[in-house]
Scaffold this motif. Structure first.
Motif, short mmCIF file in Angstrom:
data_model
loop_
_atom_site.label_atom_id
_atom_site.label_comp_id
_atom_site.label_asym_id
_atom_site.label_seq_id
_atom_site.Cartn_x
_atom_site.Cartn_y
_atom_site.Cartn_z
N ARG A 142 -70.04 -28.05 -52.31
CA ARG A 142 -70.86 -29.19 -51.87
C ARG A 142 -71.53 -29.86 -53.07
NH1 ARG A 142 -73.58 -25.98 -47.07
NH2 ARG A 142 -71.79 -25.92 -45.69
N ARG A 177 -69.00 -31.96 -54.97
CA ARG A 177 -68.72 -33.22 -54.26
C ARG A 177 -69.88 -34.19 -54.43
NH1 ARG A 177 -66.33 -30.55 -48.76
NH2 ARG A 177 -64.23 -30.19 -49.53
N LYS A 190 -69.76 -36.04 -57.46
CA LYS A 190 -68.55 -36.88 -57.52
C LYS A 190 -67.50 -36.32 -58.47
CE LYS A 190 -70.75 -40.97 -55.88
NZ LYS A 190 -72.02 -41.50 -56.07
N ARG A 228 -63.92 -34.14 -59.07
CA ARG A 228 -62.67 -33.89 -58.35
C ARG A 228 -62.32 -32.40 -58.37
NH1 ARG A 228 -57.57 -36.05 -56.71
NH2 ARG A 228 -56.93 -34.38 -55.32
N ASP A 244 -59.97 -27.59 -56.04
CA ASP A 244 -59.83 -29.00 -55.67
C ASP A 244 -60.94 -29.29 -54.66
OD1 ASP A 244 -59.19 -31.47 -54.57
OD2 ASP A 244 -57.14 -30.93 -54.03
N LEU A 245 -61.90 -30.12 -55.02
CA LEU A 245 -63.04 -30.38 -54.15
C LEU A 245 -62.70 -31.23 -52.94
CD1 LEU A 245 -65.79 -30.82 -56.87
CD2 LEU A 245 -65.49 -28.90 -55.29
N ASP A 246 -61.60 -31.99 -52.99
CA ASP A 246 -61.21 -32.78 -51.83
C ASP A 246 -60.70 -31.90 -50.69
OD1 ASP A 246 -61.88 -35.10 -53.13
OD2 ASP A 246 -59.82 -35.67 -53.62
N ARG A 247 -60.03 -30.81 -51.05
CA ARG A 247 -59.43 -29.93 -50.03
C ARG A 247 -60.03 -28.52 -50.01
NH1 ARG A 247 -54.48 -30.83 -52.73
NH2 ARG A 247 -54.22 -33.05 -52.76
N LEU A 289 -52.25 -31.32 -58.48
CA LEU A 289 -52.89 -32.46 -57.82
C LEU A 289 -51.92 -33.62 -57.63
CD1 LEU A 289 -56.42 -32.71 -59.47
CD2 LEU A 289 -55.91 -32.18 -57.10
#
Length: 181
Positions: free
Chosen positions: A102, A105, A108, A110, A133-136, A180
């Motif tokens: 968290r 993220r 900001k 990645r 990978d912070l997006d997934r 990625l």
């Protein structure tokens, strides 16, 4: 070449085409953007204050060593520290990895680099590094190494350990970047 696609002559023609496209985002432009990476404070499993301090110092040293890594934009340690302090997320290695995700993220980033020192009864002091990978919230790469001062408690490290960890982290970041794409 068709409208909207780069000329096929050379790299320089491609670069000129990208420059001429103005504000449009192309795959070449995306590939050239640096990857924003946050490094969480490394933690030690032995619940010793001295080990926690040594792990924190190691984190700062390895990020300084990696600061010139091409294609990587590091989130400043001071930015991370402010957020960790504000949200009281650090307490001698008791930081939950979900909270670090968290945090990354929120900053900001990645990718998130996590590091954990542990003591293996056969191998001694070990460092495990993970790239998330912070997006997934997927682990993209893992590396593990034995420290020079393998059996010393509380945790101690030598400059050679920073060099070795930097090599491992470089390899892990390269693997993560490939995964990625």
């Amino acid at each position: 070449a068709a409208e909207g696609s780069p000329p096929q002559n050379s790299f320089f023609d491609d670069a000129a085409w990208v420059e001429s496209k103005g504000n449009e985002t192309t795959s070449l432009e995306v590939a050239s953007k640096p990857l924003r990476v946050a490094m969480g404070s490394f933690v030690a499993n032995d619940n010793s204050y001295r080990s926690a301090v040594a792990a924190g110092n190691f984190t700062s040293m390895i990020q300084a060593k990696m600061s010139s890594e091409p294609g990587i934009e590091w989130v400043e340690r001071s930015e991370i520290q402010k957020v960790e302090d504000e949200f009281a997320l650090t307490a001698f290695g008791l930081t939950n990895e979900a909270l670090k995700i968290r945090l990354g993220r929120w900053l900001k980033a990645r990718l998130l680099v996590l590091g954990r020192f542990s003591n293996d009864s056969k191998k001694g002091n070990m460092l495990s590094i993970e790239i998330v990978d912070l997006d997934r919230a997927d682990i993209l790469a893992r590396r593990r190494m034995t420290l020079t001062e393998a059996s010393v408690r509380p945790l101690q490290w030598k400059p050679a350990d920073i060099e070795e960890a930097a090599k491992l982290l470089h390899g892990a970041l390269m693997e993560a970047r490939v995964r990625l794409e």
